[in-house]
Design an enzyme around this catalytic site. Structure first.
Site, short mmCIF file in Angstrom:
data_model
loop_
_atom_site.label_atom_id
_atom_site.label_comp_id
_atom_site.label_asym_id
_atom_site.label_seq_id
_atom_site.Cartn_x
_atom_site.Cartn_y
_atom_site.Cartn_z
N ASP A 32 120.69 135.27 173.68
CA ASP A 32 119.89 134.34 172.89
C ASP A 32 119.44 133.14 173.73
O ASP A 32 120.16 132.71 174.63
CB ASP A 32 120.71 133.86 171.69
CG ASP A 32 119.83 133.31 170.58
OD1 ASP A 32 118.59 133.49 170.65
OD2 ASP A 32 120.36 132.69 169.66
N HIS B 11 111.23 135.59 177.76
CA HIS B 11 111.75 136.96 177.72
C HIS B 11 111.72 137.58 179.11
O HIS B 11 112.61 138.34 179.49
CB HIS B 11 110.95 137.81 176.73
CG HIS B 11 111.12 137.37 175.30
ND1 HIS B 11 112.34 137.04 174.76
CD2 HIS B 11 110.22 137.22 174.28
CE1 HIS B 11 112.19 136.68 173.50
NE2 HIS B 11 110.92 136.78 173.18
N LEU C 147 128.98 152.51 185.71
CA LEU C 147 128.85 151.51 184.63
C LEU C 147 127.90 152.07 183.59
O LEU C 147 126.83 152.57 183.93
CB LEU C 147 128.27 150.20 185.19
CG LEU C 147 127.82 149.15 184.18
CD1 LEU C 147 129.02 148.56 183.44
CD2 LEU C 147 127.03 148.02 184.86
C1 FPP Z 1 116.59 136.21 171.90
O1 FPP Z 1 116.07 134.97 172.33
C2 FPP Z 1 116.12 137.29 172.77
C3 FPP Z 1 115.42 138.40 172.34
C4 FPP Z 1 115.07 138.65 170.94
C5 FPP Z 1 114.95 139.41 173.30
C6 FPP Z 1 115.92 139.83 174.36
C7 FPP Z 1 115.13 140.45 175.42
C8 FPP Z 1 115.33 140.25 176.73
C9 FPP Z 1 116.44 139.45 177.30
C10 FPP Z 1 114.35 140.87 177.65
C11 FPP Z 1 114.87 141.87 178.61
C12 FPP Z 1 115.66 142.96 178.07
C13 FPP Z 1 115.74 144.18 178.64
C14 FPP Z 1 116.75 145.12 178.14
C15 FPP Z 1 114.86 144.61 179.75
P1 FPP Z 1 115.13 134.16 171.33
O2 FPP Z 1 113.73 134.61 171.56
O3 FPP Z 1 115.62 134.33 169.94
O4 FPP Z 1 115.35 132.70 171.85
P2 FPP Z 1 115.39 131.36 170.97
O5 FPP Z 1 116.60 131.46 170.09
O6 FPP Z 1 115.54 130.29 172.00
O7 FPP Z 1 114.11 131.28 170.21
#
Ligand code: FPP
Length: 246
Positions: free
Chosen positions: A18, A35, A129
């Site tokens: 997050d 992201h 892994l």
């Molecule tokens: C949450 O942060 C994150 C996500 C919903 C997406 C997670 C995706 C990645 C880390 C990209 C890469 C992944 C792979 C497997 C290649 P948020 O957008 O909710 O952040 P915020 O809480 O600050 O708004």
């Protein structure tokens, strides 16, 4: 920094990644920028897990609820997943990583689904892994799909209702074949599970950090593992009982 003893390294770590959006906002950039930075943190975390000797890593990349985000953000995430698969699979394969996707894969477009299947097939023989990417995943969804499989087995006459217990139902849950979840990490400062591995997290140690996911590096993972190594896991027993057994 001291290294935790081998037995104190969690066998299976799950992470709610997050904070990408806030990380991008602090830099006056679009959420997709966060992201993309998050993707680099994924890569670094996989490398750290290989080094630490962790057996399984499960990442929450896209929840059942994330479909409700603005269409352009969902689109950007899908593009990022495709790019990551095209770019990273061969290298992960070279490192002995087995990739698996868990969740409602049927919810994705055919081209992305095919890439996920191809990545799983390509790395199926690896065992150093196991990296599980949870996509269109929800802990409640997981319990429901397991219950449906149990009901189907009953309907086929292969299982009696009174034979359904925690162990039988658990066999149908995602990740059942892996070591139990030892450490559940959430970055970004919120202290909740958000419908991630509800069943599997029953006895996991929970670790919450303010660090935003794109900033989560090798030292952050080490800190989480050291914190885990100091915990006493009691599984419902008393501290005295645990001391006598070990
Ligand atoms: C949450 O942060 C994150 C996500 C919903 C997406 C997670 C995706 C990645 C880390 C990209 C890469 C992944 C792979 C497997 C290649 P948020 O957008 O909710 O952040 P915020 O809480 O600050 O708004």
């Amino acid at each position: 920094m001291t290294k935790a003893k081998a037995s104190q390294v969690p066998r299976h770590i799950a992470i709610v990644m997050d904070g990408n959006g806030r990380w991008a906002k602090a830099r006056h950039r679009p959420r997709s920028f966060g992201h993309n930075a998050g993707r680099k943190a994924v890569r670094a975390t996989i490398e750290s897990c290989l080094r630490e000797g962790v057996q399984a890593l499960t990442l929450f990349a896209f929840s059942s609820e994330n479909w409700q985000r603005p269409q352009d953000e969902v689109g950007a995430l899908m593009t990022l997943f495709v790019r990551a698969l095209d770019k990273e699979v061969e290298e992960l394969h070279g490192h002995g990583v087995r990739l698996r996707f868990i969740g409602d894969l049927g919810a994705f477009d055919e081209p992305l689904r095919e890439r996920m299947q191809a990545a799983m097939a390509r790395t199926a023989g690896n065992s150093k892994l196991q990296v599980n990417i949870a996509v269109s995943y929800g802990g409640r969804w997981d319990i429901v799909q397991a219950a449906r499989q149990a009901a189907a087995a009953v309907a086929r006459g292969e299982l009696r209702v009174d034979e359904i217990d925690e162990s039988r139902l658990g066999e149908w849950m995602s990740l059942a074949e892996l070591p139990p979840l030892d450490l559940f990490i959430r970055t970004g400062g919120e202290c909740r599970i958000s419908n991630f591995l509800l069943w599997q997290a029953a006895y996991a140690e929970l670790y919450f950090t303010e660090t935003l996911w794109p900033d989560f590096d090798q030292a952050c993972l080490r800190q989480a593992i050291e914190d885990y190594a100091r915990r006493e896991r009691r599984y419902g027993r008393t501290g005295e009982q645990i001391a006598t057994v070990s």
